[in-house]
Design a protein around this motif. Structure first.
Motif, short mmCIF file in Angstrom:
data_model
loop_
_atom_site.label_atom_id
_atom_site.label_comp_id
_atom_site.label_asym_id
_atom_site.label_seq_id
_atom_site.Cartn_x
_atom_site.Cartn_y
_atom_site.Cartn_z
N HIS A 119 1.11 -1.50 0.03
CA HIS A 119 0.13 -0.83 -0.18
C HIS A 119 0.91 1.25 -0.23
N ASP A 120 0.77 2.13 -0.61
CA ASP A 120 1.60 3.39 -1.03
C ASP A 120 0.21 4.71 -0.83
N ARG A 121 0.33 5.27 -0.06
CA ARG A 121 -0.98 6.31 0.62
C ARG A 121 -0.92 7.12 -0.41
N ALA A 122 -0.14 8.00 -0.27
CA ALA A 122 0.14 9.03 -1.99
C ALA A 122 -0.19 8.56 -2.69
N ALA A 123 0.26 7.74 -3.20
CA ALA A 123 -0.37 7.22 -4.82
C ALA A 123 -1.64 6.84 -4.43
N ALA A 124 -2.06 5.56 -4.04
CA ALA A 124 -3.83 6.06 -3.74
C ALA A 124 -4.14 7.16 -3.60
N GLU A 125 -4.22 7.97 -3.01
CA GLU A 125 -4.94 9.35 -3.19
C GLU A 125 -5.07 9.40 -4.09
N LEU A 126 -3.59 10.21 -4.82
CA LEU A 126 -4.05 11.02 -5.88
C LEU A 126 -4.34 9.62 -6.78
N ALA A 127 -4.51 8.60 -7.43
CA ALA A 127 -5.48 8.12 -8.05
C ALA A 127 -6.62 8.07 -7.70
N TRP A 128 -7.00 8.36 -6.84
CA TRP A 128 -8.31 8.08 -6.29
C TRP A 128 -9.23 9.29 -6.20
N GLY A 129 -8.58 10.95 -5.88
CA GLY A 129 -8.87 11.85 -6.67
C GLY A 129 -8.67 12.08 -8.15
N ARG A 130 -7.88 11.30 -9.15
CA ARG A 130 -7.96 11.63 -10.29
C ARG A 130 -9.46 10.41 -11.06
N ALA A 131 -9.28 9.52 -10.28
CA ALA A 131 -10.77 8.49 -10.40
C ALA A 131 -12.55 9.43 -10.69
N THR A 132 -12.04 9.60 -9.36
CA THR A 132 -13.74 10.07 -8.47
C THR A 132 -13.91 11.81 -9.83
N GLU A 133 -13.26 12.52 -10.35
CA GLU A 133 -13.33 13.24 -10.81
C GLU A 133 -13.77 13.05 -12.18
N PHE A 134 -12.92 11.81 -12.61
CA PHE A 134 -13.37 12.10 -14.23
C PHE A 134 -14.67 10.69 -14.15
N PHE A 135 -14.91 10.24 -13.29
CA PHE A 135 -15.93 9.79 -13.28
C PHE A 135 -17.38 10.54 -13.54
N ARG A 136 -17.06 11.79 -12.16
CA ARG A 136 -17.97 13.15 -12.13
C ARG A 136 -18.17 13.92 -13.37
N LYS A 137 -16.96 13.69 -14.62
CA LYS A 137 -17.17 13.33 -15.54
C LYS A 137 -17.50 13.18 -16.18
N HIS A 138 -17.87 12.03 -17.13
CA HIS A 138 -18.20 11.02 -17.14
C HIS A 138 -20.37 10.85 -16.85
N LEU A 139 -19.99 10.44 -15.71
CA LEU A 139 -20.99 10.77 -15.23
C LEU A 139 -22.41 11.43 -14.56
N GLY A 140 -21.43 12.39 -14.20
CA GLY A 140 -22.60 13.48 -13.52
C GLY A 140 -22.74 13.58 -12.15
#
Length: 224
Positions: free
Chosen positions: A203-224
């Motif tokens: 587990h790498d918390r810094a990498a995980a949090e960065l990826a999580w932020g990118r993923a949720t932003e991407f889903f908000r963009k495409h899913l609403g």
């Protein structure tokens, strides 16, 4: 926070999963696909986190109740290799997407390790999807050709990974771009499964949090 549910596959069979609902009633959906260990507490926790971020999240149980301990890689490999990936994707995962889409919501697909590979297959074969986020998983090309991907994809990979190697990732990125697909890829100086906080060794918390932020932003963009 979430609850265990039963839902229907397109073929009419029952499938089980873990559902976490967002606070708002008209939330978009995200199907969350397990690692090769099974439907673990880590995956359920990610569903809970998606719900807090404003998505209804459903993790289908692709192993029908089997949960492999983290130390037993032989058993995990046996479960993964015995899984019918096409049935899992076009029936169980699609059924989960249909469940989340039943009120007209847009639905995304994400997955980790085994689930990352399923996400790419789903991007070619599940028509209910609007976007996908891949975490360190790529299927064999005969299972899902980049040219057949039908939705925008975002992907997260580790630079230290002997399964999804940097060379494999480079090849997939090149094929996606040559096919003219909507694809963004992020690489992290981390190890395979770096998002799984139950596995302290990787587990790498810094990498995980960065990826999580990118993923949720991407889903908000495409899913609403």
């Amino acid at each position: 926070m979430g609850t265990s549910i039963t839902f229907k596959r397109p073929d009419g069979k029952d499938a089980n999963g873990y559902l976490a609902n967002a606070a708002r009633g008209n939330a978009p959906g995200v199907v969350v696909v397990q690692e090769w260990w099974g439907l673990s507490e880590n995956i359920k926790g990610l569903c809970d986190r998606f719900a807090l971020a404003g998505f209804d999240a459903l993790a289908p149980d692709l192993y029908a109740g089997v949960l492999v301990p983290y130390h037993d890689t032989d058993a995990a490999n046996k479960q993964m290799t015995s899984l019918d990936f096409m049935d899992a994707t076009t029936q169980t995962v699609r059924g989960a997407a249909q469940f989340l889409a039943k009120n007209g919501a847009k639905v995304g697909l994400t997955g980790f390790c085994l689930g990352g590979a399923v996400t790419i297959i789903g991007a070619t074969k599940v028509p209910e999807l609007a976007a996908g986020v891949v975490f360190y998983g790529i299927p064999p090309e005969q299972a899902a050709k980049p040219a057949d991907v039908k939705i925008p994809l975002q992907a997260h990979f580790a630079n230290t990974d002997d399964w999804c190697t940097p060379q494999l990732v480079d090849g997939f990125e090149k094929a996606m771009k040559q096919a003219g697909k909507s694809f963004e890829v992020f690489r992290y100086d981390a190890q395979h499964a770096f998002v799984n906080e139950q596995r302290v060794s990787v587990h790498d918390r810094a990498a995980a949090e960065l990826a999580w932020g990118r993923a949720t932003e991407f889903f908000r963009k495409h899913l609403g």
